[in-house]
Design a protein around this motif. Structure first.
Motif, short mmCIF file in Angstrom:
data_model
loop_
_atom_site.label_atom_id
_atom_site.label_comp_id
_atom_site.label_asym_id
_atom_site.label_seq_id
_atom_site.Cartn_x
_atom_site.Cartn_y
_atom_site.Cartn_z
N GLY A 141 0.80 -1.22 0.00
CA GLY A 141 0.00 0.00 0.00
C GLY A 141 0.83 1.27 0.00
N ALA A 142 2.15 1.14 0.21
CA ALA A 142 3.01 2.33 0.20
C ALA A 142 2.96 3.03 -1.16
N GLY A 143 2.73 2.26 -2.21
CA GLY A 143 2.68 2.82 -3.56
C GLY A 143 1.33 3.36 -3.97
N LEU A 149 1.46 8.41 -2.01
CA LEU A 149 0.87 9.04 -0.83
C LEU A 149 0.74 8.04 0.32
N GLY A 150 0.55 6.78 -0.04
CA GLY A 150 0.53 5.74 1.00
C GLY A 150 1.80 5.77 1.82
N PHE A 151 2.94 5.88 1.14
CA PHE A 151 4.23 5.97 1.83
C PHE A 151 4.29 7.20 2.73
N GLY A 152 3.90 8.36 2.18
CA GLY A 152 3.93 9.59 2.97
C GLY A 152 3.11 9.50 4.24
N LEU A 153 1.97 8.83 4.16
CA LEU A 153 1.12 8.68 5.34
C LEU A 153 1.67 7.66 6.32
N LEU A 154 2.30 6.60 5.81
CA LEU A 154 2.95 5.64 6.69
C LEU A 154 4.06 6.31 7.50
N VAL A 155 4.77 7.22 6.86
CA VAL A 155 5.87 7.93 7.51
C VAL A 155 5.40 8.68 8.75
#
Length: 373
Positions: A244-246, A251-257
């Motif tokens: 889901g990071a992609g 944006l998935g990555f940005g929110l995981l961060v």
């Protein structure tokens, strides 16, 4: 007789609520004494925010924010009926539906960060953020910049928050990221399981449909890799390969961060509207989407709904604007699958007449149900 209608939207045609109401009207002509529950569904993509607002008696919060190409536009986010949960559908601010061109190298997710900030300042600390339909491929850098993150080039200047500039970043500074984020629960609604980078990542899989030229794929993907490695080294965490990071151009990555947790979009919506409670006492469930084919098996609304119904032995029927390749695989979950088209017609005709086609198809189905129930 109790019937649950829980469909997705028919993309670029009818909202999930409109689809459900058209089906309801057709059934009521033939079975006027039926108890019918219309529960609009979504899977994290288009229509998620409206489905949740409708189902929970929520509301809209209207404001101005930055679109994918830096222009100010009117948009909104939702607040659920609990008056505690803010719902952001990223497509409403940086989505393909909001822009007239497709140029992901120069697109930013900054507006998503602005919506989060606005809700934070009002006092919301629980978020559902629906990913899907984005015009961006920036890994969430724009959103993170809006929230206080700094991404500096070799001169110490902030780089533009766009996908095409990620390779220019030399250092990352999260010291001024909004401290209120630590108090938040960030639920990320997505059924995309792609990692951020590589052949199965955001750029190579989803970039072309957003307008990324084949000659730019490597440049964008390598930029995402460079950017994500810098962030992970700075924060001491590794999330770029999380399923889901992609999603939504990274944006998935940005929110995981910033502490986001990615969950099934369909499950998030179903839980919010108490779908299972309604289905387990139903005699029939009707679900649907704009087009059904073998891809419906992979996290789409109709199969998610059908799995709940199957758990309680409730019969499920699928309505779709069109049935495509491999739809026969769906018989495992549905008593029958129906295209609402009543003859040869163009896509334009189908969209224009969708309400009537749904009404006619559901009335026809109701006559059958009435005689076999």
């Amino acid at each position: 007789m109790r019937i649950v209608i829980a469909t997705d939207s028919f993309k670029e045609c009818l909202t999930a609520q409109e689809v459900g109401q058209s089906i309801q009207k057709g059934i009521e002509v033939e079975i006027p004494d039926a108890t019918i529950d219309v529960l609009p569904m979504a899977d994290g993509g288009e229509g998620t925010i409206n489905a949740l607002i409708f189902a929970t008696n929520g509301k809209r919060v209207e404001l101005e924010a930055t679109d994918a190409y830096g222009k100010r536009r009117r948009t909104y986010y939702g607040v659920l009926g609990d008056n505690k949960t803010a719902v952001i559908e990223i497509a409403k601010v940086v989505g393909l539906e909001t822009v007239s061109k497709r140029d992901p190298l120069n697109a930013t997710s900054y507006g998503v960060g602005e919506l989060i900030l606005h809700a934070l300042q009002i006092g919301y600390r629980k978020f559902i953020i629906a990913l899907g339909g984005s015009a961006t491929n920036d890994g969430g850098i724009g959103m993170l910049q809006a929230l206080g993150g700094k991404f500096l080039d070799s001169n110490g200047d902030q780089v533009p928050g766009i996908g095409g500039a990620l390779h220019k970043i030399e250092s990352v500074d999260f010291s001024e990221i909004n401290p209120l984020l630590k108090e938040c629960e960030l639920i990320v609604a997505s059924d995309v399981e792609n990692a951020l980078c590589g052949p199965n990542g955001a750029t190579y899989v989803f970039g072309p449909q957003k307008g990324v030229k084949e000659t730019d794929l490597f440049h964008l993907d390598s930029g995402l890799s460079h950017y994500s490695n810098l962030i992970e080294n700075t924060l001491g965490k590794s999330v770029q390969n999380t399923p889901g990071a992609g999603a939504a151009g990274g944006l998935g990555f940005g929110l995981l961060v910033i502490g986001g947790q990615i969950n099934s979009g369909a499950k998030i919506v179903a839980d919010a509207i108490n779908l299972e409670k309604y289905i387990k006492t139903a005699d029939w469930v009707i679900t649907g989407e704009g087009k059904s084919d073998f891809q419906t098996l992979y996290g789409k609304v109709p199969v998610y709904v059908a799995k709940i119904a199957k758990k309680y032995g409730v019969k499920t029927i699928l309505f779709s604007g069109a049935l495509g390749r491999g739809y026969q695989q769906l018989y495992e979950y549905f008593i029958s699958c129906h295209s609402i088209s009543n003859g040869p017609m163009s896509l334009e005709e189908s969209i224009k007449n969708a309400n009537q086609l749904l009404f006619d198809s559901s009335r026809n189905l109701a006559r059958l149900i009435k005689h076999i129930h």
